[in-house]
Motif scaffolding. Structure first.
Motif, mmCIF file in Angstrom:
data_model
loop_
_atom_site.group_PDB
_atom_site.id
_atom_site.type_symbol
_atom_site.label_atom_id
_atom_site.label_comp_id
_atom_site.label_asym_id
_atom_site.label_seq_id
_atom_site.Cartn_x
_atom_site.Cartn_y
_atom_site.Cartn_z
ATOM 1 N N VAL A 1 18.880 -4.701 -8.961
ATOM 2 C CA VAL A 1 18.485 -4.454 -9.936
ATOM 3 C C VAL A 1 17.494 -3.769 -10.523
ATOM 4 C CG1 VAL A 1 18.169 -5.353 -12.331
ATOM 5 C CG2 VAL A 1 20.288 -6.546 -10.697
ATOM 6 N N GLU A 2 16.432 -3.717 -9.559
ATOM 7 C CA GLU A 2 15.642 -2.591 -10.148
ATOM 8 C C GLU A 2 15.698 -1.130 -9.196
ATOM 9 O OE1 GLU A 2 13.085 -2.867 -11.817
ATOM 10 O OE2 GLU A 2 13.762 -4.891 -12.669
ATOM 11 N N LEU A 3 16.909 -1.096 -8.350
ATOM 12 C CA LEU A 3 16.677 -0.549 -7.602
ATOM 13 C C LEU A 3 17.668 0.536 -8.679
ATOM 14 C CD1 LEU A 3 16.994 1.575 -5.055
ATOM 15 C CD2 LEU A 3 18.744 -0.347 -4.179
ATOM 16 N N SER A 4 19.051 -0.100 -8.808
ATOM 17 C CA SER A 4 19.923 0.379 -10.464
ATOM 18 C C SER A 4 18.786 1.401 -11.436
ATOM 19 C CB SER A 4 20.813 -0.777 -10.274
ATOM 20 O OG SER A 4 19.458 -1.429 -10.794
ATOM 21 N N LYS A 5 17.263 1.008 -11.506
ATOM 22 C CA LYS A 5 17.236 1.958 -12.393
ATOM 23 C C LYS A 5 15.956 2.061 -12.268
ATOM 24 C CE LYS A 5 17.845 -2.339 -15.321
ATOM 25 N NZ LYS A 5 16.772 -4.035 -15.989
ATOM 26 N N SER A 6 16.135 2.705 -10.933
ATOM 27 C CA SER A 6 14.159 3.157 -10.168
ATOM 28 C C SER A 6 14.926 5.134 -10.602
ATOM 29 C CB SER A 6 14.325 2.470 -8.918
ATOM 30 O OG SER A 6 15.726 2.889 -8.336
ATOM 31 N N PRO A 7 13.656 5.544 -10.559
ATOM 32 C CA PRO A 7 13.766 7.085 -9.855
ATOM 33 C C PRO A 7 15.064 7.442 -9.028
ATOM 34 C CG PRO A 7 11.742 6.278 -10.272
ATOM 35 C CD PRO A 7 12.421 5.543 -10.528
ATOM 36 N N THR B 1 9.470 -9.692 0.794
ATOM 37 C CA THR B 1 9.924 -9.979 -0.374
ATOM 38 C C THR B 1 9.538 -9.314 -1.589
ATOM 39 O OG1 THR B 1 8.238 -10.652 -1.321
ATOM 40 C CG2 THR B 1 9.069 -12.435 -0.076
ATOM 41 N N ASP B 2 10.484 -9.664 -2.995
ATOM 42 C CA ASP B 2 11.003 -8.548 -3.390
ATOM 43 C C ASP B 2 9.777 -8.384 -4.254
ATOM 44 O OD1 ASP B 2 12.929 -9.588 -3.344
ATOM 45 O OD2 ASP B 2 13.551 -10.253 -5.201
ATOM 46 N N THR C 1 1.080 -1.184 0.522
ATOM 47 C CA THR C 1 0.435 -0.307 0.145
ATOM 48 C C THR C 1 0.679 1.618 0.274
ATOM 49 O OG1 THR C 1 -0.022 -0.039 2.728
ATOM 50 C CG2 THR C 1 -1.772 -1.575 1.404
ATOM 51 N N LEU C 2 2.024 0.991 0.626
ATOM 52 C CA LEU C 2 2.867 2.279 0.603
ATOM 53 C C LEU C 2 3.203 2.857 -1.247
ATOM 54 C CD1 LEU C 2 5.472 1.781 3.045
ATOM 55 C CD2 LEU C 2 3.858 2.924 3.465
ATOM 56 N N ALA C 3 3.404 1.945 -1.732
ATOM 57 C CA ALA C 3 3.827 1.476 -3.228
ATOM 58 C C ALA C 3 2.698 3.572 -4.169
ATOM 59 C CB ALA C 3 3.460 1.025 -4.327
ATOM 60 N N HIS C 4 2.852 4.077 -4.496
ATOM 61 C CA HIS C 4 2.242 5.608 -5.575
ATOM 62 C C HIS C 4 1.732 5.619 -4.542
ATOM 63 C CE1 HIS C 4 2.587 2.380 -8.635
ATOM 64 N NE2 HIS C 4 2.401 2.229 -8.429
ATOM 65 N N ASN C 5 1.637 6.475 -3.207
ATOM 66 C CA ASN C 5 0.651 7.224 -2.032
ATOM 67 C C ASN C 5 2.170 8.329 -1.293
ATOM 68 O OD1 ASN C 5 -1.581 6.096 -2.246
ATOM 69 N ND2 ASN C 5 -0.746 3.725 -2.164
ATOM 70 N N PRO D 1 8.003 -2.458 -5.707
ATOM 71 C CA PRO D 1 6.909 -1.527 -6.097
ATOM 72 C C PRO D 1 6.802 -0.129 -5.707
ATOM 73 C CG PRO D 1 5.737 -3.591 -6.363
ATOM 74 C CD PRO D 1 7.272 -3.629 -5.418
ATOM 75 N N VAL D 2 7.355 -0.012 -3.731
ATOM 76 C CA VAL D 2 7.912 0.863 -3.596
ATOM 77 C C VAL D 2 8.895 1.630 -3.877
ATOM 78 C CG1 VAL D 2 8.131 1.795 -1.440
ATOM 79 C CG2 VAL D 2 6.169 -0.017 -1.370
ATOM 80 N N ILE D 3 10.268 0.808 -4.062
ATOM 81 C CA ILE D 3 11.164 2.023 -4.751
ATOM 82 C C ILE D 3 10.866 2.376 -6.031
ATOM 83 C CG2 ILE D 3 13.872 1.105 -5.694
ATOM 84 C CD1 ILE D 3 13.250 -1.165 -3.776
ATOM 85 N N GLN D 4 9.949 2.135 -6.917
ATOM 86 C CA GLN D 4 9.723 2.014 -8.212
ATOM 87 C C GLN D 4 9.309 3.346 -8.290
ATOM 88 O OE1 GLN D 4 8.250 -1.061 -9.814
ATOM 89 N NE2 GLN D 4 10.663 -1.682 -11.047
ATOM 90 N N THR D 5 8.657 4.078 -7.410
ATOM 91 C CA THR D 5 7.533 4.767 -7.081
ATOM 92 C C THR D 5 8.223 6.268 -6.411
ATOM 93 O OG1 THR D 5 5.968 3.737 -5.623
ATOM 94 C CG2 THR D 5 5.520 3.564 -7.736
ATOM 95 N N THR D 6 9.181 6.076 -5.889
ATOM 96 C CA THR D 6 9.085 7.041 -4.498
ATOM 97 C C THR D 6 10.712 7.767 -4.840
ATOM 98 O OG1 THR D 6 11.028 5.164 -3.494
ATOM 99 C CG2 THR D 6 8.565 5.822 -2.615
ATOM 100 N N PRO D 7 10.761 8.682 -5.831
ATOM 101 C CA PRO D 7 11.689 9.375 -6.912
ATOM 102 C C PRO D 7 12.228 9.832 -5.786
ATOM 103 C CG PRO D 7 9.665 10.320 -6.846
ATOM 104 C CD PRO D 7 9.430 9.327 -6.538
ATOM 105 N N MET D 8 12.655 10.189 -4.579
ATOM 106 C CA MET D 8 12.991 10.990 -3.510
ATOM 107 C C MET D 8 13.871 10.135 -2.553
ATOM 108 S SD MET D 8 10.515 14.315 -3.216
ATOM 109 C CE MET D 8 12.116 15.205 -2.545
ATOM 110 N N LEU D 9 13.956 8.977 -2.399
ATOM 111 C CA LEU D 9 14.452 8.178 -1.877
ATOM 112 C C LEU D 9 15.588 8.415 -1.395
ATOM 113 C CD1 LEU D 9 13.918 6.100 0.431
ATOM 114 C CD2 LEU D 9 13.937 4.116 -1.057
#
Length: 732
Positions: A489-495, A458-459, A438-442, A464-472
């Motif tokens: 790997v997804e973290l290295s591609k995230s915003p 898990t992954d 539920t943290l994703a996109h909010n 999903p949370v990493i991909q939707t938090t551009p200021m992390l």
């Protein structure tokens, strides 16, 4: 005095030449008519300079200058006793003609009076005679002796001009300046503000004046006893607090256990004195419940309250805060065993400015009503609920509320985004992927996320949370055993790849080089990476050191650019540690390839004639100016195996102070020691493996690569430089 003789020429012995009887002058030419009234004005001026006795016995009309209230004037009477001679007192003496009617015989070069000056003077003109004066040229009134100016030697100036005439003033005594006494009180207070609280208390023993200034409330607007709480007595601390009084705005009594007995006696007095506190910290301080309630009641301007770990804090204190502190922004009640969400709900409902709530180990976070109140306010920017009983359903209520409207296309609830910037959920064992999703996109403003020690994650929920938090910027995933390299790997591609600074994947045993290498290569802002007890190898260390080395060199001393924690990593060997140390102390290539300039030796003309045609001039190398020292801009700070840590720390210390030669020498000696240690265990178990690792390490550092840097492949430490390989790394 006027003489009794007839108006004729009077000869006085020793005086000037006699003057002939005055006859009527010839008329002046037509172009200059005679001035008939000039004679009268001349006689009036002569009468003004006459002496006082002649004024009494005068038989002619009074001049205008002496007529005042029918009495003679004393404006021209000399005050000196020498001015009254015998002739002035009526005694016979050598008279002298005074006035402009006599011929100026005192100086032979002085021209006689003109005819115009004697015009209008008839035969009956009366000639006034003065007796011989001691000083004929004296025409002014001398000053008394006590008023005469003095010379430089302190002697009075003589009247006849023979004495010193320089006028000087008496020396003015120098004013004694008391620098501290004459200083304004405002400047004194500014000087005392530069001192630490301990120094101010010591200065109070100098004098009574300093005692009053040292305990002035202006110096104690902020009291932070964190640094000296163990060195100050309870009475002295109470005195400082009471002297500060209404000036105190920040009161930090963290760890002041010596006030336990003082709170009961001085609680009301302290609360009466301190009524303008804005920041109040009592963490780890033993405080009486009544005294705490007094403080909370009488300080309505409180914005920061830290009472974590106090057993005296209860829901009653939360009720007082809700009633008396409407401006509260930060509340820290972690580890307060007598507080639960029932008391916190009152604070959330009353304090509309609340931005930070730290309530670790507080019971009742499974209450959906309390979470719904937090969702309704939506003012929190930092929420710390670690080690609580929060569940997936209560977390959903915090993010989505009750029965939110769902988008049919994306199947996501349509709710306003949360303002949370930091969320700490570590060690919440009841959380699963269903709640964390539920943290994703909010949380678009989220900067810090702590999900460590949540064993069920898990992954599927982390990605999903990493991909939707551009200021992390901070991500803590410690001890997530089910996490794989896909998350990295997804973290290295995230915003957030450009903003990520701190990453903690400690004890994630499924993570290795395939996941960590993309992160090290793409996340350029990384400052700290904690990856102990993982499957990473020396390849990650080598790649990280090479990327830090590419940041360039500078004339300034190096600084720490990346901190790596790699202890308990089975695939990390001393060769990988040595790779990092070598790159930290590696000098710039430009300085390593610098060669001395060769110049021809100068000869005189005679020597040049004696040289044969086949003789070549001698060549000498002139001293080359030493270039400015260059250092790497950033280096890597390592935390590794405890047996190597002392050497690594000493090497880092030498690099940070700019002694690269000493650091390189230490690196070389340590490598020799490690190789000798491995060779010493030939007869033991695993000897073949140790010998193979030693040979491989020697080959890596002594390999003569073809694409050298101009020095024959010799590295800065005396060994060979390791060549980059794209086919992976051989683990020793």
């Amino acid at each position: 005095m006027a003489s009794s003789q007839p108006d004729s020429v009077i000869n006085t012995p020793g005086s000037v030449s006699p003057i002939a009887p005055v006859s009527t002058p010839e008329p002046l030419p037509l172009e200059q008519p005679p001035k008939r009234k000039s004679g009268r004005r001349l006689l009036q001026s002569l009468q003004r300079i006459s002496s006082s006795p002649s004024l009494v016995r005068r038989s002619r009309s009074c001049s205008n200058g002496y007529h005042r209230d029918g009495k003679p004037s004393l404006s021209c009477v000399s005050l000196s006793s020498a001015a009254y001679g015998p002739s002035c007192l009526g005694e016979p003496g050598p008279p002298q003609l005074v006035g402009r009617l006599q011929e100026r015989a005192s100086s032979p070069n002085e021209p006689p009076l003109s005819a115009a000056a004697t015009a209008g003077v008839g035969e009956n003109t009366r000639i006034r005679v003065l007796g011989a004066l001691p000083n004929v040229s004296q025409t002014t009134v001398p000053l008394p002796a006590e008023l005469r100016p003095t010379s430089r030697m302190g002697l009075p100036a003589m009247e006849n001009g023979t004495g010193p005439t320089t006028v000087t003033t008496a020396p003015v005594p120098k004013r004694k300046v008391d620098f501290w006494k004459d200083m304004p009180i405002e400047i004194k207070m500014e000087i005392f503000r530069k001192l630490s609280p301990t120094e101010i208390v010591r200065c109070s023993r100098v004098s009574k004046e300093w005692y009053r200034m040292c305990f002035d409330g202006q110096l104690w607007s902020s009291i932070d006893a964190t640094d000296y709480y163990s060195q100050i007595s309870g009475d002295a601390l109470i005195k400082i607090i009471t002297s500060g009084g209404p000036f105190i705005r920040d009161l930090n009594l963290r760890g002041c256990v010596q006030l336990l007995e003082k709170w009961v006696a001085a609680a009301e007095r302290l609360s009466d004195a301190c009524r303008n506190i804005v920041s109040f910290t009592l963490e780890g301080c033993r405080v009486d419940k009544t005294a705490l309630h007094y403080f909370l009641h009488r300080n309505p301007r409180l914005e920061f309250i830290n009472v974590s770990g106090l057993s005296s804090v209860s829901n009653l204190a939360m009720k007082i805060i809700a009633q008396s502190c409407p401006y509260l922004e930060t509340l820290i009640v972690s580890w307060c065993s007598n507080v639960d969400t029932k008391g916190l709900r009152r604070v959330v409902e009353s304090c509309h400015r609340l931005k930070e709530l730290r309530a670790g180990e507080i019971r009742g976070f499974d209450d959906e009503g309390f979470m719904a109140e937090l969702f309704k306010r939506n003012t929190l920017e930092r929420l710390v609920v670690h080690r609580t009983d929060i569940t997936d359903q209560s977390l959903k209520v915090l993010i989505h509320g009750f029965d939110p409207e769902v988008d049919l296309l994306t199947d996501r609830p349509i709710v306003p985004p949360r303002n949370l910037k930091h969320l700490d959920l570590h060690q919440c064992s009841a959380l699963t992927d269903d709640g964390v999703c539920t943290l994703a996109h909010n949380l678009p403003l989220l900067q810090g996320l702590q999900l460590s020690q949540c064993p069920e994650l898990t992954d599927d929920s982390i990605i999903p949370v990493i991909q939707t938090t551009p200021m992390l910027t901070h991500l803590d995933l410690e001890e997530l055993e089910n996490l794989t390299n896909n998350t990295l790997v997804e973290l290295s591609k995230s915003p957030c790849v450009d903003t990520l600074e701190h990453l903690n994947v400690s004890s994630c045993e499924n993570l290795g080089d395939s996941g960590m290498l993309p992160v090290l290569r793409n996340c350029a802002s990384l400052l700290t990476v904690v990856m102990d007890n993982t499957r990473i190898s020396d390849l990650c260390l080598s790649d990280a050191s090479n990327r830090i080395r590419k940041r360039g060199y500078d004339h300034g001393l190096p600084r720490v650019g990346l901190r790596l924690v790699v202890f308990d990593c089975v695939n990390v060997t001393w060769a990988g540690i040595k790779e990092v140390l070598s790159n930290n102390a590696h000098p710039p290539r430009a300085l390593k390839n610098a060669t001395p300039v060769v110049t021809a030796k100068a000869h005189s003309p005679a020597d040049a004639c004696r040289l044969s045609p086949t003789t070549t001039p001698s060549v000498t190398s002139s001293p080359m100016p030493q270039p400015a020292k260059m250092f790497p801009k950033e280096i890597i700070e390592l935390k590794c195996f405890y047996g190597w840590q002392m050497t690594v720390d000493e090497h880092t210390k030498r690099v940070l102070r700019g002694d690269l030669a000493a650091a390189a020498r230490l690196d070389r000696k340590w490598a020799e020691y490690m190789m000798a240690t491995e060779e010493a265990g030939v007869g033991g178990a695993g000897a073949r493996r140790r010998r193979r690792r030693a040979r491989e390490a020697e080959r890596l550092y002594n390999d003569d690569e073809e694409d050298g840097d101009g020095s024959g492949g010799v590295g800065p430490l005396g060994g060979r430089r390791r060549r980059a390989r794209s086919g992976g790394c051989i683990v020793m």
